[in-house]
Structures are given as C-alpha cells and as structure tokens.
Design a protein around this motif. Structure first.
Motif, short mmCIF file in Angstrom:
data_model
loop_
_atom_site.label_atom_id
_atom_site.label_comp_id
_atom_site.label_asym_id
_atom_site.label_seq_id
_atom_site.Cartn_x
_atom_site.Cartn_y
_atom_site.Cartn_z
N LYS A 187 3.19 5.30 42.88
CA LYS A 187 2.82 4.47 44.02
C LYS A 187 3.89 4.51 45.11
O LYS A 187 3.57 4.38 46.30
CB LYS A 187 2.61 3.03 43.57
CG LYS A 187 1.26 2.82 42.90
CD LYS A 187 0.13 2.99 43.90
CE LYS A 187 -1.22 2.85 43.23
NZ LYS A 187 -2.32 3.06 44.18
N GLN A 188 5.15 4.68 44.71
CA GLN A 188 6.18 4.77 45.74
C GLN A 188 6.05 6.06 46.54
O GLN A 188 6.42 6.12 47.70
CB GLN A 188 7.56 4.65 45.11
CG GLN A 188 7.85 3.22 44.71
CD GLN A 188 9.27 3.00 44.25
OE1 GLN A 188 10.09 3.90 44.29
NE2 GLN A 188 9.54 1.79 43.82
N PRO A 228 1.65 5.42 48.29
CA PRO A 228 1.33 3.99 48.26
C PRO A 228 -0.16 3.75 48.42
O PRO A 228 -0.88 4.58 48.97
CB PRO A 228 2.07 3.44 49.49
CG PRO A 228 3.02 4.51 49.90
CD PRO A 228 2.44 5.79 49.44
N SER A 229 -0.60 2.56 47.94
CA SER A 229 -1.99 2.17 48.14
C SER A 229 -2.27 2.08 49.64
O SER A 229 -1.40 1.70 50.42
CB SER A 229 -2.23 0.80 47.51
OG SER A 229 -2.09 0.89 46.12
N ARG A 230 -3.48 2.46 50.01
CA ARG A 230 -3.96 2.34 51.37
C ARG A 230 -3.17 3.21 52.36
O ARG A 230 -3.12 2.93 53.55
CB ARG A 230 -3.92 0.89 51.87
CG ARG A 230 -4.42 -0.11 50.88
CD ARG A 230 -5.32 -1.11 51.53
NE ARG A 230 -6.62 -0.54 51.83
CZ ARG A 230 -7.43 -1.01 52.76
NH1 ARG A 230 -7.06 -2.01 53.52
NH2 ARG A 230 -8.59 -0.45 52.96
N PRO A 232 5.84 -3.49 48.40
CA PRO A 232 5.06 -3.09 49.58
C PRO A 232 4.11 -1.92 49.34
O PRO A 232 3.13 -1.77 50.07
CB PRO A 232 6.15 -2.70 50.60
CG PRO A 232 7.37 -2.42 49.80
CD PRO A 232 7.28 -3.28 48.58
N GLU A 233 4.40 -1.10 48.33
CA GLU A 233 3.55 0.07 48.12
C GLU A 233 2.27 -0.26 47.35
O GLU A 233 1.38 0.58 47.25
CB GLU A 233 4.29 1.16 47.34
CG GLU A 233 5.38 1.86 48.11
CD GLU A 233 6.72 1.16 47.97
OE1 GLU A 233 6.78 0.11 47.28
OE2 GLU A 233 7.70 1.65 48.56
N LEU A 234 2.23 -1.46 46.77
CA LEU A 234 1.07 -1.80 45.96
C LEU A 234 0.14 -2.72 46.73
O LEU A 234 0.58 -3.50 47.59
CB LEU A 234 1.52 -2.52 44.68
CG LEU A 234 2.50 -1.76 43.78
CD1 LEU A 234 2.78 -2.58 42.52
CD2 LEU A 234 1.94 -0.41 43.42
N SER A 235 -1.14 -2.63 46.42
CA SER A 235 -2.09 -3.54 47.05
C SER A 235 -1.86 -4.94 46.49
O SER A 235 -1.16 -5.12 45.49
CB SER A 235 -3.52 -3.08 46.77
OG SER A 235 -3.83 -3.31 45.42
N GLU A 280 -2.87 -5.15 42.90
CA GLU A 280 -1.91 -4.47 42.03
C GLU A 280 -0.62 -5.28 41.89
O GLU A 280 0.00 -5.29 40.83
CB GLU A 280 -1.60 -3.07 42.58
CG GLU A 280 -2.74 -2.08 42.37
CD GLU A 280 -2.63 -0.85 43.26
OE1 GLU A 280 -3.31 0.14 42.95
OE2 GLU A 280 -1.90 -0.88 44.28
N ASP A 334 -7.56 -6.05 48.39
CA ASP A 334 -7.30 -4.62 48.58
C ASP A 334 -6.33 -4.32 49.71
O ASP A 334 -6.03 -3.16 49.99
CB ASP A 334 -8.62 -3.88 48.81
CG ASP A 334 -9.49 -3.91 47.56
OD1 ASP A 334 -8.89 -3.86 46.46
OD2 ASP A 334 -10.72 -4.01 47.69
N ILE A 340 -2.68 -4.35 51.80
CA ILE A 340 -1.29 -4.21 51.35
C ILE A 340 -0.48 -5.38 51.89
O ILE A 340 -0.83 -5.95 52.94
CB ILE A 340 -0.63 -2.88 51.80
CG1 ILE A 340 -0.79 -2.67 53.30
CG2 ILE A 340 -1.17 -1.71 51.02
CD1 ILE A 340 0.14 -1.60 53.85
#
Ligand SMILES: Nc1ncnc2c1ncn2[C@@H]1O[C@H](COP(=O)(O)OP(=O)(O)OP(=O)(O)O)[C@@H](O)[C@H]1O
Ligand SMILES: [Mg+2]
Lengths: 534, 229
Positions: A12-13, A16-18, B103-106, B109, B143, B145
């Motif tokens: 994820k790093q 990343p999501s989105r 910050p990288e995860l929704s 998550e 969903d 971030i």
C-alpha cells in the motif's frame, strides 16, 4: 487468502488506495530500472562487440589452422581424412607468402594467400569479404550495376586484392554501368539485371534490346558483336567476353523494342613476380612476369588482418613457386559443438595433433591470437569493475529512498507498534518494500533493456546525427560496426538470458538489502518516542 | 469487587533524564478503573498526561510500579513482552490528538488495520467496521482516503479504528485538541456514546472542563500526583 499485514502495508505504501502509484515509489522503481537497464545494456553491447571480434577473427582464419611441421607432400591425404570427419565442416588448404605486384611504376608486396577452393565450402567467407570491399562507381546519368564478384570467379589468372593494394596500384576490377537516369540495380524496362561480369569482358558500349517472346538482342557496334539470346534457367548467356544477364522475377513482359545501353570497363591487369623471379631478374635473366586480372577488391572486417594482402588460386601460387604438392597449411572450420567453446576446441585440436604423430600442428584461433583473446578477457574484467560501483550507487539510492520513508513514517511506526504490531513485522514492511521496489525495478529494467536492444540503431542514429550530423552516422557504421552488432534477445541466447537474470536478481537482492537498514531502524524505534516525533 | 476493575495502576513513577537534569514527571501514581466506567484526567501542558497514558498502554516503561490489565499483572519497569503486545491489540484502543491515520490506506482499511495486524481480519470485521463508521456518522467516507477528510471526520475514523477489536479500555489523549469547539463537542458525545454502547471503559485526557465532567470520575494531574476532584 490472507496476506500478511506487513506485506499489505508495504504494497500500500507503494501503491496507495485511490491512487495509481506513490510518487516516491515511482522514483525508486524508475531508479532501480535505470540501473538494471544500464547494466544489462552495457554488458549486452560489450558481449556484442566481443562476439563480433570473435566472429571476425574466425572469419579471417577459421577456427584453427593446420600447419605442417615437416615439408610434407601428404597434405591431400590429410585433407581427405579431415573432410571425412563429421566434426570438421570445411578445409581450405593454402599457400602463402609475399609476392611483388606491379602496375606501371607502382609496386606493392602484399601477403598473398593462394587458396584451394576446389573442395567444399571455403573456410573464409570470401564472398562476404568481396561484398564488403566492392566500390561502386559514382557517375552522372549512369548507374554502376556491377554484380558483387563471386569467389567462384577465382581462376588461375585472377586475383582479389585488398583495398590498400588496389589504391596503391591504382587498379580496380571490371565494371559495368547502365546509361540513363534510371536508378536501381535492376533494369526494369528490360526485365533483366546483370548477373555476372567476368574479367574477360572488354571495355565497350553494349545495347540490349527486347525483341519480344522472351528474346533479347545484345549488340556492341564497337566490337562488331551482335547476338540474339533466350534465357536458359533464367540466365541470358551470350558467350565468353560478354556480360551475363538474368531475368528478374517476378518477370513483367517488357515492351517490344525497349532498349538499354551499357558501358563496360575491363578489369585491370597487374604483373606478379615471385621472390625467385626477382632473383633471376637480378642475375640479368629475362623472366616474364605473370599477368593476372583483378577480379575483385576484398575487405576483411578484422583489423588484425594484413592490410596489404592479395588472394589468388592455389594453382597460381604453385606456378609462381614452381613447386607442386606442398602446402603451407590449411584453414579449418569445425562443427558448432566443437567451436562454440574454447575448451572443446582446444581439446579437439590436441586430439588431431596426437593422431598425426605431431607431423602437423593444429593451432586454434585463440592461441594464434592470444594477445587479442587476452584483451577480450581483460575487457570483461574491466566491465565487472565498472558494474560494481554502478550497483553500489543503485543500492545507495534505494537505501536512501527507503530511509526517507522511514523518517517520513516514524509516527506511523509508533502507531503500528501501539496497535499490537510486532517490531519484527514493522521492520519487515521496509524490507518487503525494498524487495518490491527491486522486483518491479528489475522487471521494468529488463523491459527497458529489451526496448533499448530493439531500437539500438535508431537511438544510436538519433544521438550521432545530433552530434555529428549525417557524416557521423557513416563513421559509426564504418569504424565501429555498430549497426551490424549482434545483440541477442534473452530468448535467442542463453548467455543473454543469463545476463538479464543475473542483473535482475542482483537488483532484487541489493534493494532488499538496502531495505534492511531502514527496517532495522524502524524495528528498534521506541514507540513512545516515535509517536512524539514531529 | 476486584473482579470488576478492568485497569489498575499501582505506584507508578517516571523520571526523564537528559544529561545531569532530571525531570520527575510521575510520582507514585495510583489509579483504578472499574469496568464500564470512565475517568478524565486534566492537567497543565507538560505535566505528564501523555506519559501516563503511554505507560498504561505499555508503550513506554516506568521506573517503578505495577499494572493490571484485567487479570494480567505486569511490572512496568520492563519492556512489554511480545505476548503482551499481542494482547494489547484486543485489550486497549488508543485515540490520539493527531489522529495518526495511515495516509496510504482508505478509511475502511484504516479502521480494519488492527484486525489485520492481529491476523483475525474477516468478513465480520469488515461489517463491524462499517457499523462503527455508521455509528460515528462517517459511513459514506469508507472508500475515501484520510487526506481528503476534515479534522473532525478524521478523529471519528480514528475512534472507530480504536473500537474495532472491542477493547476493554479506550485511552483517549486530547481527542478534541485539534478541533474547534462545535466539532469537539460532536466528537466527544459520539465518543462517550460509543464507549458506553461498546462497553468499553474510558480514560480521557482533556483540557476541557465540560468534557471532563461528563465522565464518572474526574482527576487532575499536578506535580506528578493524580488527585481526584
Ligand atoms: N522522551 C522524553 N525525554 C525527555 N523528556 C520527555 C520525554 N517525553 C516527555 N518528556 C517530558 O515530560 C514532560 C511530560 O510530557 P507529556 O507529553 O506527558 O505532557 P502532557 O501532559 O501530555 O502535555 P500536553 O498537555 O502538552 O500534551 C514534558 O515536560 C516533556 O518535556
Ligand atoms: Mg500530551
């Protein structure tokens, strides 16, 4: 399926999501990819040059030479024996030594090789050498349509000379030009092209006309020659002393009465003296020199080959020496499985030598050119020496990039420990990140390297033209043979495949290692301090 | 009686040393929190509130003292053992002033992260995460971030995250410190409601008297001592 959470966070790093990709990881991956690309490309090109030099040397003298250790007349027996061995693919006996050649007041003493082409494929790719050496005439309103001389035209009164000798004596092989402003080697209007141009065609003007129904007329008013010819097996042969034409395929019926004019120039003659003849001449005996025609100009790609050289037939050389039944050696070529690898080649030569109770020496190409072979090896070591710092720089870049993330993520590291994450697992995030960056970088680097190899000529032209203009492009082709460089794709050669795999694995290994330092730092961090970090 | 105490601290002391200077932040702190109840801690800035919470969470060592997490007794002088760290994930939830969302995860998550870390993430946890987000009024952000959320929304997500594993105790360190008054009130009432609904005991560090009054017990940390008011 449950993925371990450190792997999940590491992934994820990077992605990343989105978001498609994080800018940081993109930079790191591209950095690794460029490093992998550079290493693969440099090695592949170095190997390409090595391969080319190797091929050039082998072309110039075969895989090995058989050299008689006693003046023996048995060479034909040896030739027969060798030709019967399945591991021997071709044998070319030769005589060699200096001969004096003269054209008017110009002299040259080329190393002359008399080769016997009567039995099987010649070891030296003479036809290629002749093609390399051909110099077409540039003429206004005329096209030089002389075919590339063939090694089969090496009769006893014909020699091929190197470019150096040709220039020194001011001689050249015969030429045939088609008059008029139509370009191209083929005579489209008449549906023919010049197939063969032998040394006995005199200088003259020729008219070729299509009479219809597959009949052509060849006339030369100056020579008082006129003949109607029909193609036999696609060839239009009008007899000795005339150029031979071939019908082109696909054949399009020319217009009846279509005509072309050709101008021929006869091949230069040169006079050849053997050392014995010169001695006789010094003793005031009258010795007529041998007159031969220049059948072609050759160029051997290997720079180590004698620049001042001449190739004639074995019989011509015997004539000059007035000996028979002797040979100075044989060029040999072996089957792939023997020649591919230096050790097996060496062993095979030794075997041949022992079987002939040391009457003959069998010298592999790399023994004869040991200095050059050593140079290639040295080049390889040098290459490794260059690769190591490149690898280290790449490793440093990755380590620094990952270290920066650790610094950016200190508070998160504290949080993960506070949430029950084991320290080892937190450290693993960064190690895995290094691994993933290495893996993606390696894949991307391999793709880049493939593209580079695929478009190497275009890239090279682009750079060269920008720096040196169109002339530079010619120079690159001429002196470095860059454009004919053999750089195999990994699926074409196992050596190339191992280059790709080695550097890909190296990148993955180094990136993982580089991730280890920040991983260790993250795992050691006190969570309370980490959470307080600003 | 002792059975219903979910968290208890005995004689906890902590002194920070840097060079020759010594700073005695906590001096023999005693504290006990009955199951399902709440305790507020106030105090001047720098008096050691965060340090105390860190020690209660076993993120930081104390110089002396013991700690009880339910039935589990621990010596605060030594570092937390791996099994204690693993246990913490199910026993404690922590909410920080600065949210600390990844910050990288929704959002979803982030909320399910603790279940993922303890290796128990499955459908039921995802459903629970959705429920908690709904309870905190940010169901529609699942969903998104964290970078796209307001401060109040971030803190609600952080509270949902802390509650996911059904912790027995929730430690909240100035959860409204970064929020304006209105938002702070909203978040605080959501926090208190969620805690009582989930049956989690709460230790709340705050500067706000009104918020402090909403808890069962109130205390003030001054000069290293915890005094009830
Ligand atoms: N690792 C450390 N080393 C040295 N001193 C520290 C350390 N951590 C905290 N302190 C000191 O301990 C004291 C208490 O800090 P703490 O963060 O617990 O205060 P706080 O009550 O939470 O304050 P605030 O209300 O501003 O958050 C402070 O004076 C701080 O400077
Ligand atoms: Mg604090």
């Amino acid at each position: 399926m449950k993925i371990p959470w450190p792997l999940f966070l590491a992934w994820k790093q990077l992605f990343p999501s989105r978001k498609i990709v994080s800018f940081f990881s993109l930079l790191a991956v591209v950095g690794v990819a460029l490093g992998v690309n550079v290493m693969i490309v440099v090695v592949a090109f170095m190997k390409g040059f090595q391969h080319k030099f190797r091929e050039d040397i082998i072309d110039a003298q075969g895989h090995a030479r058989a050299i008689p250790l006693s003046r023996t007349k048995e060479w034909r027996i040896l030739q027969n024996e060798l030709l019967l061995m399945p591991k021997v693919s071709s044998v070319t006996p030769y005589l060699q030594g200096p001969l004096l050649v003269q054209k008017k007041d110009y002299h040259s003493v080329p190393l002359t090789i008399g080769i016997d082409l009567s039995r099987g494929e010649p070891v030296l790719p003479l036809d290629e050498f002749l093609e390399n050496g051909q110099m077409r005439l540039e003429a206004h309103d005329a096209v030089d349509v002389t075919p590339v001389p063939a090694s089969s035209s090496l009769h006893d009164d014909v020699v091929f000379v190197s470019q150096y000798v040709a220039n020194r004596l001011g001689v050249r092989p015969g030429a045939i030009l088609r008059m008029g402003d139509s370009k191209g080697q083929q005579d489209d209007a008449l549906g023919v092209s010049v197939y063969e141009f032998s040394v006995d065609v005199p200088s003259a003007e020729w008219h070729l006309e299509y009479l219809g129904k597959q009949v052509w007329a060849l006339r030369s008013p100056g020579l008082g020659f006129a003949r109607e010819i029909k193609p036999v097996d696609g060839l239009l042969i009008a007899g000795p002393g005339t150029p031979t034409f071939a019908t082109i395929s696909p054949f399009l019926e020319p217009e009846i009465g279509a005509k072309s004019t050709y101008q021929t120039f006869r091949a230069s003659t040169i006079e050849v003296f053997s050392p014995a003849m010169i001695e006789q001449a010094q003793a005031d005996e009258m010795v007529p020199p041998k007159e031969v025609r220049v059948g072609g100009i050759f160029e051997v790609p290997w720079q180590g080959f004698h620049a001042e050289a001449m190739i004639g037939s074995f019989r011509m050389f015997e004539d000059m020496r007035t000996t028979t039944g002797l040979c100075d050696g044989m060029f040999l070529k072996f089957s792939q499985d023997i020649s591919n690898n230096e050790e097996s080649l060496y062993a095979f030569c030794e075997e041949l030598e022992l079987a002939r109770s040391m009457d003959w020496a069998f010298v592999p190409w790399f023994v004869e050119n040991a200095w050059f072979f050593d140079l290639l090896k040295f080049e390889e070591y040098l290459m490794i020496l260059i690769m190591v710092p490149i690898g280290l720089v790449a490793a440093f870049a990755i380590a620094i990039a990952l270290m920066t993330t650790v610094l950016r993520k200190i508070r998160e590291i504290g949080l993960l420990v506070a949430m029950g994450g084991a320290r080892g697992a937190v450290g693993a995030i960064f190690c895995i990140q290094g691994f993933l960056i290495g893996l993606l970088g390696a894949v991307l680097g391999c793709v880049l390297a493939l593209l580079f190899i695929r478009f190497r000529d275009d890239i090279m032209s682009f750079i060269v033209v920008r720096i040196a203009g169109d002339e530079g492009k010619v120079g690159v082709a001429q002196f470095y043979d860059f454009y004919s460089l053999y750089v195999p794709y990994p699926w074409e050669s196992s050596e190339s495949a191992s280059t790709f795999i080695t550097f890909a694995l190296f990148a993955v290994f180094v990136s993982t290692l580089a991730g280890l330092i920040p991983a260790w730092r993250a795992a050691r961090m006190n969570p309370a301090d980490a959470l307080r970090n600003e | 009686m002792n059975n219903s105490i979910i968290l208890q601290a005995n004689d906890i002391s902590k002194t920070f040393r840097f060079g020759k200077q010594e700073l005695a932040v906590l001096k023999s702190i005693n504290l006990s929190l009955p199951m399902g109840s709440s305790l507020s801690i106030r105090g001047e800035s720098g008096c050691g509130k965060t340090t105390l919470l860190n020690i209660l969470a076993r993120i930081e060592n104390a110089d002396a003292g013991t700690l009880l997490w339910g039935q589990r007794s621990m010596d605060c002088e030594r570092k937390a053992r791996p099994d204690e760290v693993a246990h913490r994930a199910n026993f404690l939830g922590v909410v920080y002033q600065a949210y600390y969302l990844v910050p990288e995860l929704s959002v979803l998550e982030n909320v399910t992260l603790s279940a993922r870390i303890s290796g128990s993430l499955d459908r039921s946890f995802v459903e629970r995460a959705h429920d908690l987000l709904k309870k905190m009024g940010v169901a529609d952000k699942a969903d998104q971030i964290p970078g796209k959320l307001s401060g109040g929304e971030r803190q609600r997500v952080a509270i949902a995250r802390a509650l996911l594993n059904q912790p027995k105790v929730l430690l909240a360190d100035e959860p409204t410190g970064n929020l304006d008054e209105r938002t702070g009130e909203d978040v605080m009432s959501l926090l208190l409601n969620a805690c009582s609904e989930e049956g989690a005991s709460l230790i709340l560090v705050t500067h706000n008297q009104a918020f402090a009054r909403a808890t069962n017990q109130q205390s003030v940390l001054t000069e290293g001592k915890l005094n009830e008011v």
